[in-house]
Design a protein around this motif. Structure first.
Motif, PDB file in Angstrom:
ATOM      1  N   MET A 138       0.825  -1.210   0.000  1.00  0.00           N
ATOM      2  CA  MET A 138       0.000   0.000   0.000  1.00  0.00           C
ATOM      3  C   MET A 138       0.858   1.257   0.000  1.00  0.00           C
ATOM      4  O   MET A 138       0.475   2.270  -0.580  1.00  0.00           O
ATOM      5  N   VAL A 139       2.012   1.202   0.635  1.00  0.00           N
ATOM      6  CA  VAL A 139       2.909   2.363   0.656  1.00  0.00           C
ATOM      7  C   VAL A 139       3.425   2.663  -0.752  1.00  0.00           C
ATOM      8  O   VAL A 139       3.402   3.815  -1.195  1.00  0.00           O
ATOM      9  N   LYS A 140       3.858   1.627  -1.484  1.00  0.00           N
ATOM     10  CA  LYS A 140       4.357   1.843  -2.849  1.00  0.00           C
ATOM     11  C   LYS A 140       3.249   2.323  -3.778  1.00  0.00           C
ATOM     12  O   LYS A 140       3.469   3.175  -4.630  1.00  0.00           O
ATOM     13  N   ILE A 141       2.060   1.763  -3.608  1.00  0.00           N
ATOM     14  CA  ILE A 141       0.925   2.198  -4.433  1.00  0.00           C
ATOM     15  C   ILE A 141       0.629   3.667  -4.157  1.00  0.00           C
ATOM     16  O   ILE A 141       0.442   4.464  -5.077  1.00  0.00           O
ATOM     17  N   GLY A 142       0.590   4.043  -2.886  1.00  0.00           N
ATOM     18  CA  GLY A 142       0.330   5.434  -2.518  1.00  0.00           C
ATOM     19  C   GLY A 142       1.376   6.382  -3.069  1.00  0.00           C
ATOM     20  O   GLY A 142       1.045   7.464  -3.582  1.00  0.00           O
ATOM     21  N   ARG A 143       2.630   5.999  -2.998  1.00  0.00           N
ATOM     22  CA  ARG A 143       3.702   6.847  -3.549  1.00  0.00           C
ATOM     23  C   ARG A 143       3.533   7.019  -5.051  1.00  0.00           C
ATOM     24  O   ARG A 143       3.764   8.100  -5.588  1.00  0.00           O
ATOM     25  N   PHE A 144       3.162   5.953  -5.729  1.00  0.00           N
ATOM     26  CA  PHE A 144       2.981   6.024  -7.176  1.00  0.00           C
ATOM     27  C   PHE A 144       1.850   6.981  -7.552  1.00  0.00           C
ATOM     28  O   PHE A 144       1.938   7.693  -8.544  1.00  0.00           O
ATOM     29  N   TYR A 145       0.806   6.996  -6.756  1.00  0.00           N
ATOM     30  CA  TYR A 145      -0.335   7.877  -7.038  1.00  0.00           C
ATOM     31  C   TYR A 145      -0.198   9.196  -6.281  1.00  0.00           C
ATOM     32  O   TYR A 145      -0.946   9.498  -5.361  1.00  0.00           O
ATOM     33  N   ASN A 146       0.795   9.953  -6.677  1.00  0.00           N
ATOM     34  CA  ASN A 146       1.022  11.322  -6.195  1.00  0.00           C
ATOM     35  C   ASN A 146       1.223  11.405  -4.689  1.00  0.00           C
ATOM     36  O   ASN A 146       0.785  12.353  -4.052  1.00  0.00           O
ATOM     37  N   GLY A 147       1.884  10.420  -4.110  1.00  0.00           N
ATOM     38  CA  GLY A 147       2.221  10.471  -2.695  1.00  0.00           C
ATOM     39  C   GLY A 147       1.047  10.302  -1.749  1.00  0.00           C
ATOM     40  O   GLY A 147       1.057  10.818  -0.642  1.00  0.00           O
ATOM     41  N   ARG A 148       0.038   9.571  -2.169  1.00  0.00           N
ATOM     42  CA  ARG A 148      -1.124   9.339  -1.298  1.00  0.00           C
ATOM     43  C   ARG A 148      -0.708   8.478  -0.098  1.00  0.00           C
ATOM     44  O   ARG A 148       0.180   7.642  -0.192  1.00  0.00           O
ATOM     45  N   HIS A 149      -1.372   8.697   1.014  1.00  0.00           N
ATOM     46  CA  HIS A 149      -1.097   7.954   2.236  1.00  0.00           C
ATOM     47  C   HIS A 149      -1.597   6.516   2.089  1.00  0.00           C
ATOM     48  O   HIS A 149      -2.573   6.268   1.367  1.00  0.00           O
ATOM     49  N   HIS A 150      -0.946   5.582   2.780  1.00  0.00           N
ATOM     50  CA  HIS A 150      -1.345   4.183   2.654  1.00  0.00           C
ATOM     51  C   HIS A 150      -2.774   3.943   3.123  1.00  0.00           C
ATOM     52  O   HIS A 150      -3.438   3.024   2.653  1.00  0.00           O
ATOM     53  N   THR A 151      -3.281   4.766   4.032  1.00  0.00           N
ATOM     54  CA  THR A 151      -4.671   4.585   4.469  1.00  0.00           C
ATOM     55  C   THR A 151      -5.657   4.992   3.380  1.00  0.00           C
ATOM     56  O   THR A 151      -6.766   4.467   3.314  1.00  0.00           O
ATOM     57  N   THR A 152      -5.244   5.916   2.518  1.00  0.00           N
ATOM     58  CA  THR A 152      -6.064   6.282   1.364  1.00  0.00           C
ATOM     59  C   THR A 152      -6.156   5.093   0.411  1.00  0.00           C
ATOM     60  O   THR A 152      -7.224   4.798  -0.133  1.00  0.00           O
ATOM     61  N   VAL A 153      -5.031   4.418   0.237  1.00  0.00           N
ATOM     62  CA  VAL A 153      -5.016   3.214  -0.606  1.00  0.00           C
ATOM     63  C   VAL A 153      -5.917   2.149   0.002  1.00  0.00           C
ATOM     64  O   VAL A 153      -6.712   1.515  -0.701  1.00  0.00           O
ATOM     65  N   LEU A 154      -5.829   1.953   1.304  1.00  0.00           N
ATOM     66  CA  LEU A 154      -6.678   0.978   1.990  1.00  0.00           C
ATOM     67  C   LEU A 154      -8.153   1.303   1.793  1.00  0.00           C
ATOM     68  O   LEU A 154      -8.960   0.414   1.489  1.00  0.00           O
ATOM     69  N   HIS A 155      -8.515   2.574   1.936  1.00  0.00           N
ATOM     70  CA  HIS A 155      -9.904   2.988   1.725  1.00  0.00           C
ATOM     71  C   HIS A 155     -10.353   2.668   0.299  1.00  0.00           C
ATOM     72  O   HIS A 155     -11.461   2.171   0.089  1.00  0.00           O
ATOM     73  N   SER A 156      -9.503   2.942  -0.679  1.00  0.00           N
ATOM     74  CA  SER A 156      -9.838   2.670  -2.080  1.00  0.00           C
ATOM     75  C   SER A 156     -10.076   1.186  -2.311  1.00  0.00           C
ATOM     76  O   SER A 156     -11.039   0.801  -2.983  1.00  0.00           O
ATOM     77  N   ILE A 157      -9.210   0.366  -1.760  1.00  0.00           N
ATOM     78  CA  ILE A 157      -9.337  -1.077  -1.933  1.00  0.00           C
ATOM     79  C   ILE A 157     -10.639  -1.578  -1.309  1.00  0.00           C
ATOM     80  O   ILE A 157     -11.387  -2.346  -1.925  1.00  0.00           O
ATOM     81  N   GLN A 158     -10.935  -1.116  -0.111  1.00  0.00           N
ATOM     82  CA  GLN A 158     -12.165  -1.533   0.562  1.00  0.00           C
ATOM     83  C   GLN A 158     -13.402  -1.052  -0.196  1.00  0.00           C
ATOM     84  O   GLN A 158     -14.394  -1.767  -0.298  1.00  0.00           O
ATOM     85  N   LYS A 159     -13.335   0.161  -0.735  1.00  0.00           N
ATOM     86  CA  LYS A 159     -14.476   0.695  -1.479  1.00  0.00           C
ATOM     87  C   LYS A 159     -14.739  -0.134  -2.731  1.00  0.00           C
ATOM     88  O   LYS A 159     -15.886  -0.468  -3.043  1.00  0.00           O
ATOM     89  N   VAL A 160     -13.681  -0.475  -3.464  1.00  0.00           N
ATOM     90  CA  VAL A 160     -13.856  -1.269  -4.680  1.00  0.00           C
ATOM     91  C   VAL A 160     -14.362  -2.668  -4.334  1.00  0.00           C
ATOM     92  O   VAL A 160     -15.229  -3.200  -5.028  1.00  0.00           O
TER      93      VAL A 160
END
Length: 146
Positions: free
Chosen positions: A57-79
């Motif tokens: 989640m940290v690498k994914i967040g960094r790739f998407y304009n430095g998003r926080h890993h919790t933002t990535v977690l929220h996205s995954i749960q939403k999908v």
């Protein structure tokens, strides 16, 4: 939601491949802001990056304009929730997964199959975006009524 062996095969798709495949169908996701179209594209990309690519989640967040890993977690749960609630989102994920597998050499494909899948992805993506717009309009109306 169908069970899928996400990590079948030797190579995992890169974050760039995932973003490129999703962007070609849903529009760019690596943009600033939280507009509905780019945000949904980014959420789908983050979901695929985690479940198909196995990226952290940290690498994914960094790739998407430095998003926080919790933002990535929220996205995954939403999908995941959308996949359970709306079969068109589930179908979209399945089609994008198949397209990514072809891109990384997990499956050979014929030209007519690729064309058919591209048309299917476009149709499903349009349906999903229309449905999300309807849901957002319903939420907006209910907020104004209260």
């Amino acid at each position: 939601m169908r069970g899928t062996d996400w990590n079948a095969g030797i190579w995992r798709p890169s974050l760039e491949q995932i973003d490129s495949t999703v962007s070609s169908q849903l529009g760019p996701g690596r943009v600033t802001g939280n507009e509905q179209g780019p945000c949904f594209s980014r959420q789908i990309s983050m979901y695929l990056a985690k479940h198909m690519g196995g990226w952290s989640m940290v690498k994914i967040g960094r790739f998407y304009n430095g998003r926080h890993h919790t933002t990535v977690l929220h996205s995954i749960q939403k999908v995941q929730r959308l996949r359970c609630e709306d079969e068109s989102v589930d179908a979209l994920i399945e089609v994008l997964t198949a397209a990514l597998r072809e891109d990384v050499g997990m499956k050979a494909s014929q030209d007519n199959v690729v064309t058919w899948r591209a048309e299917l992805v476009e149709t499903v993506a349009a349906r999903v975006l229309d449905r999300l717009a309807e849901l957002q309009a319903d939420v907006g109306c209910s907020r104004r009524a209260t």
